[in-house]
Design a protein around this motif. Structure first.
Motif, short mmCIF file in Angstrom:
data_model
loop_
_atom_site.label_atom_id
_atom_site.label_comp_id
_atom_site.label_asym_id
_atom_site.label_seq_id
_atom_site.Cartn_x
_atom_site.Cartn_y
_atom_site.Cartn_z
N ILE A 1 0.84 -1.19 0.11
CA ILE A 1 0.07 0.03 0.15
C ILE A 1 0.79 1.10 0.08
O ILE A 1 0.65 2.26 -0.66
N ALA A 2 1.82 1.08 0.76
CA ALA A 2 2.87 2.39 1.03
C ALA A 2 3.71 2.65 -0.34
O ALA A 2 3.92 3.84 -0.27
N GLU A 3 3.56 1.79 -1.29
CA GLU A 3 4.17 2.03 -2.54
C GLU A 3 3.31 2.80 -3.39
O GLU A 3 3.85 3.49 -4.42
N PRO B 1 0.29 6.74 1.32
CA PRO B 1 0.42 6.65 2.42
C PRO B 1 -0.69 5.60 3.18
O PRO B 1 -1.65 5.69 2.94
N VAL B 2 -0.21 4.63 4.05
CA VAL B 2 -1.10 3.73 4.85
C VAL B 2 -2.12 4.47 5.50
O VAL B 2 -3.48 4.02 5.30
N GLU B 3 -1.77 5.49 6.16
CA GLU B 3 -2.78 6.28 6.75
C GLU B 3 -3.90 6.92 5.86
O GLU B 3 -5.04 6.69 6.14
N LEU B 4 -3.50 7.45 4.81
CA LEU B 4 -4.54 7.75 3.68
C LEU B 4 -5.26 6.50 3.13
O LEU B 4 -6.76 6.93 3.12
N ASP C 1 -8.53 2.76 17.04
CA ASP C 1 -7.20 2.39 16.60
C ASP C 1 -7.17 1.93 15.28
O ASP C 1 -7.07 0.70 14.98
N PRO C 2 -7.40 2.93 14.30
CA PRO C 2 -7.34 2.80 12.99
C PRO C 2 -5.94 2.35 12.24
O PRO C 2 -5.58 3.29 11.50
N THR C 3 -5.41 1.23 12.66
CA THR C 3 -4.09 0.91 12.00
C THR C 3 -4.31 -0.64 11.39
O THR C 3 -5.22 -1.29 11.88
N LEU C 4 -3.37 -0.94 10.61
CA LEU C 4 -3.52 -2.18 9.90
C LEU C 4 -3.28 -3.32 10.81
O LEU C 4 -3.83 -4.28 10.67
#
Length: 210
Positions: A105-107, A110-113, A183-186
């Motif tokens: 995803i980060a490629e 941004p993961v946050e987006l 906690d919106p993280t992967l």
């Protein structure tokens, strides 16, 4: 000067990724409905025609990263050992996909987006309708893959579609819960997914009470 195919393809990929990043940023900051294709194209300094060379609709660009995530899951499922049962294969495939999806995803964005976009889809009626349609299509793809793994005819044996429907239901529930979590993280998404999938078998038992 002749541009070698490798360079041309990389340039096309950079343009596509830029369109995705800009589109998702605009969608999540000012809303999907209020964002136009012209606005996305202008922000990347390309024409509307160029945008439509990469994406057929505005909805397509909204789901571009999600599609990548889904394709990674399908590949992971296809690579699971044949001795695994259907539920174990789907569970292990989705968890292994989440283990490595962050870098992929980060490629692109941004993961946050990506996480903000996931929440946007759940809260935007037009996108949620597309999401449900795409989920139905994905369920059919997975059911046929499971049937092939088990040597079954998916149109004669109902079990692959039933198993996938149950699995997909769990995935929808965890996605909704994660979207409302603090906690919106992967990492939290993977943990929640694993926890709920572990309850799938017991939840389908004939009796819950001892």
């Amino acid at each position: 000067m002749t541009v070698v195919p490798g360079l041309r393809e990389r340039k096309k990929q950079r343009t596509r990724d830029a369109l995705i990043r800009v589109a998702l940023e605009l969608f999540t900051t000012q809303g999907f409905e209020r964002t136009t294709v012209d606005e996305i194209a202008d922000s990347v300094d390309v024409s509307q025609r160029t945008f439509f060379r990469y994406f057929a609709t505005k909805e397509d660009v909204a789901f571009a990263v999600q599609q990548m995530v889904e394709e990674r899951f399908v590949r992971a499922l296809g690579e699971r050992p044949p001795e695994e049962g259907p539920f174990d294969a789907m569970r292990n495939a989705v968890l292994s996909a989440w283990d490595t999806i962050g870098e992929a995803i980060a490629e692109v964005v941004p993961v946050e987006l990506y996480l903000r976009t996931f929440q946007l889809i759940e809260s935007t009626p037009a996108l949620l309708a597309v999401h449900l349609r795409r989920s139905t299509e994905m369920e059919e793809t997975i059911a046929r893959l499971i049937a092939e793994r088990e040597g079954l005819d998916v149109d004669e044996d109902p079990r692959p579609r039933i198993a996938v429907a149950a699995f997909s239901g769990v995935m929808r529930v965890t996605g909704q819960l994660w979207g409302r979590s603090e906690d919106p993280t992967l990492e939290s998404m993977r943990e929640l997914t694993g926890k709920y999938l572990d309850h799938l078998g017991p939840a389908l038992a004939q009796r819950w009470r001892a």
